[in-house]
Enzyme design. Structure first.
Site, PDB file in Angstrom:
ATOM      1  N   HIS A  10     -12.098  -2.763   0.514  1.00 47.36           N
ATOM      2  CA  HIS A  10     -11.298  -2.122   1.560  1.00 47.36           C
ATOM      3  C   HIS A  10     -12.024  -2.292   2.885  1.00 47.36           C
ATOM      4  O   HIS A  10     -13.223  -2.045   2.977  1.00 47.36           O
ATOM      5  CB  HIS A  10     -11.169  -0.641   1.205  1.00 47.36           C
TER       6      HIS A  10
ATOM      7  N   ASP B 223       0.846  -1.193   0.000  1.00 48.43           N
ATOM      8  CA  ASP B 223       0.000   0.000   0.000  1.00 48.43           C
ATOM      9  C   ASP B 223       0.884   1.247   0.000  1.00 48.43           C
ATOM     10  O   ASP B 223       1.588   1.519   0.970  1.00 48.43           O
ATOM     11  CB  ASP B 223      -0.882  -0.014   1.250  1.00 48.43           C
TER      12      ASP B 223
ATOM     13  N   GLU C  90      -1.245  -0.658  -4.049  1.00 47.36           N
ATOM     14  CA  GLU C  90      -2.487   0.039  -3.713  1.00 47.36           C
ATOM     15  C   GLU C  90      -2.247   1.539  -3.607  1.00 47.36           C
ATOM     16  O   GLU C  90      -1.270   1.974  -2.996  1.00 47.36           O
ATOM     17  CB  GLU C  90      -3.016  -0.496  -2.384  1.00 47.36           C
TER      18      GLU C  90
ATOM     19  N   GLU D 151     -10.388   3.148  -2.149  1.00 49.98           N
ATOM     20  CA  GLU D 151     -10.888   3.417  -0.804  1.00 49.98           C
ATOM     21  C   GLU D 151     -11.349   4.855  -0.633  1.00 49.98           C
ATOM     22  O   GLU D 151     -12.137   5.156   0.264  1.00 49.98           O
ATOM     23  CB  GLU D 151      -9.822   3.083   0.245  1.00 49.98           C
TER      24      GLU D 151
ATOM     25  N   HIS E 157      -0.465   4.096  -0.061  1.00 48.89           N
ATOM     26  CA  HIS E 157      -1.290   4.913   0.829  1.00 48.89           C
ATOM     27  C   HIS E 157      -1.455   6.353   0.341  1.00 48.89           C
ATOM     28  O   HIS E 157      -1.778   7.253   1.112  1.00 48.89           O
ATOM     29  CB  HIS E 157      -0.685   4.907   2.244  1.00 48.89           C
TER      30      HIS E 157
END
Length: 378
Positions: A281, A179, A205, A231, A181
């Site tokens: 998610h 991720d 991700e 997400e 992020h």
């Protein structure tokens, strides 16, 4: 049957539960958790009480349409998270009324279980090898980890360290998703994605924030690693341009942020028409995960499910703390079974919820800064 009461509960570590009660005593639970913004979502749910007390809770699609379209302003994380919690609770209530799991009312099962992954490493990833070994011992075959801590546009930390951390997890026999992020800006994202490409990751991700779709398309042309986003997208209209771009291989709608089970089922169907997989998610609570498992049960292109068991945010209460039937959310050999119980299939210990909610949490994510004092992405 009419909706008689809509209640909300701020429960630790950072969750917002929704309880709907009908005039015949039937109850449904949902989760409207929007991490760090529970108060705003609770306010949106207060406005929904004015519209839906007295409505027939079985008319889920009609309630969804009124909640989404009837207030003129629509979309975004707060309104869609409020709608998500309401929607989940309605499916739970309807299922309990008829004695059916939500997946049965949505067309029936396409699978009996779904592969699950857990988190390791925390926000600033460290001690990966031991954490990976512990997850392996729990029976997980897949994990997700953050790639880096804060990272600037051009001044990179040792990107080779990221590669070594991933290899440490893979050496424990685990498949790994990484991720980014949304912390990694385009110049560094290109470099890091290329370095990670030979490792055969499950996915990368949010390699770039979804507010920069053109950069995501450019990155997709540079690497073969599957790219996952979603997400911070809240409706089928948010997902539409990403699916049309061809830049995304896996979408990650959050069933507590993106309009609930009703909307995420439609988002998944859109993705199926583009040959895009779904990996919901869910670093949240038991009701959010229960809703995800209802989606997985009846949705062909769901491939794997995130779960928050032991995640680094769960400092005072963990995933199963408010579950009266924790076995339904306990992974076995890296899989979560599809719940067979009515509604979402999750039995909530209402006494524990009410007691915990007496001290409402005020969870906030940390604010990070670069060495020069400027704000960094968390």
């Amino acid at each position: 049957m009419k909706i008689a009461r809509i209640e909300t509960f701020h429960v630790p570590p950072r969750w917002l539960f929704v309880r709907i009660e009908a005039d015949n005593g039937t109850i449904g639970w949902g989760e409207a958790s929007l991490e760090g913004h529970a108060e705003a979502v609770d306010g949106a749910l207060d406005a929904m009480r004015d519209r839906f007390i007295g409505a027939d809770p079985r008319k889920i699609e009609d309630i969804w349409q009124v909640a989404y379209r009837g207030g003129f302003y629509r979309g975004g994380p707060v309104l869609m998270s409020a709608l998500a919690g309401l929607d989940q609770a309605l499916w739970d209530l309807k299922g309990r009324h008829y004695g059916l799991p939500a997946w049965e009312m949505l067309g029936g099962k396409v699978r009996d279980k779904v592969r699950a992954y857990a988190w390791i490493g925390g926000d600033r990833p460290d001690d990966i090898a031991n954490a990976a070994k512990a997850r392996r011992q729990q029976g997980f075959t897949a994990i997700k980890m953050n790639a880096t801590s804060e990272i600037d546009y051009l001044t990179a930390p040792k990107l080779d360290d990221v590669v070594e951390r991933v290899r440490a997890a893979q050496n424990e026999g685990l498949d790994v998703g990484v991720d980014f992020h949304g912390r990694v800006h385009r110049p560094m994202a290109k470099q890091l994605a290329k370095l990670l490409e030979p490792l055969g990751l499950l996915f990368i991700e949010e390699p770039i924030l979804s507010e920069n779709p053109e950069a995501l398309s450019q990155l997709a042309g540079l690497v073969s690693t599957p790219i996952a986003v979603g997400e911070r997208l809240y409706s089928r209209w948010d997902f539409k341009p990403f699916l049309a771009s061809g830049a995304v291989d896996i979408i990650q709608p959050d069933l507590s942020h993106a309009g609930g089970l009703t909307e995420c089922r439609k988002i998944a169907a859109m993705a199926e028409s583009y040959d895009v997989a779904v990996a919901p998610h869910c670093p949240l609570g038991p009701l959010a995960l229960g809703a995800c498992l209802q989606l997985a049960a009846c949705t062909p292109n769901v491939i794997i499910q995130e779960m928050s068991l032991g995640i680094h945010y769960n400092e005072t209460h963990d995933l199963l703390s408010f579950c009266a039937n924790p076995d339904v959310l306990t992974p076995e050999e890296g899989f979560l079974a599809i719940p067979e119980g009515p509604g979402l299939g999750i039995e909530i210990d209402e006494i524990k919820v009410r007691e915990a909610a007496k001290n409402r949490h005020r969870w906030r994510n940390p604010i990070w800064r670069h060495a020069d004092g400027s704000v960094a992405e968390w």
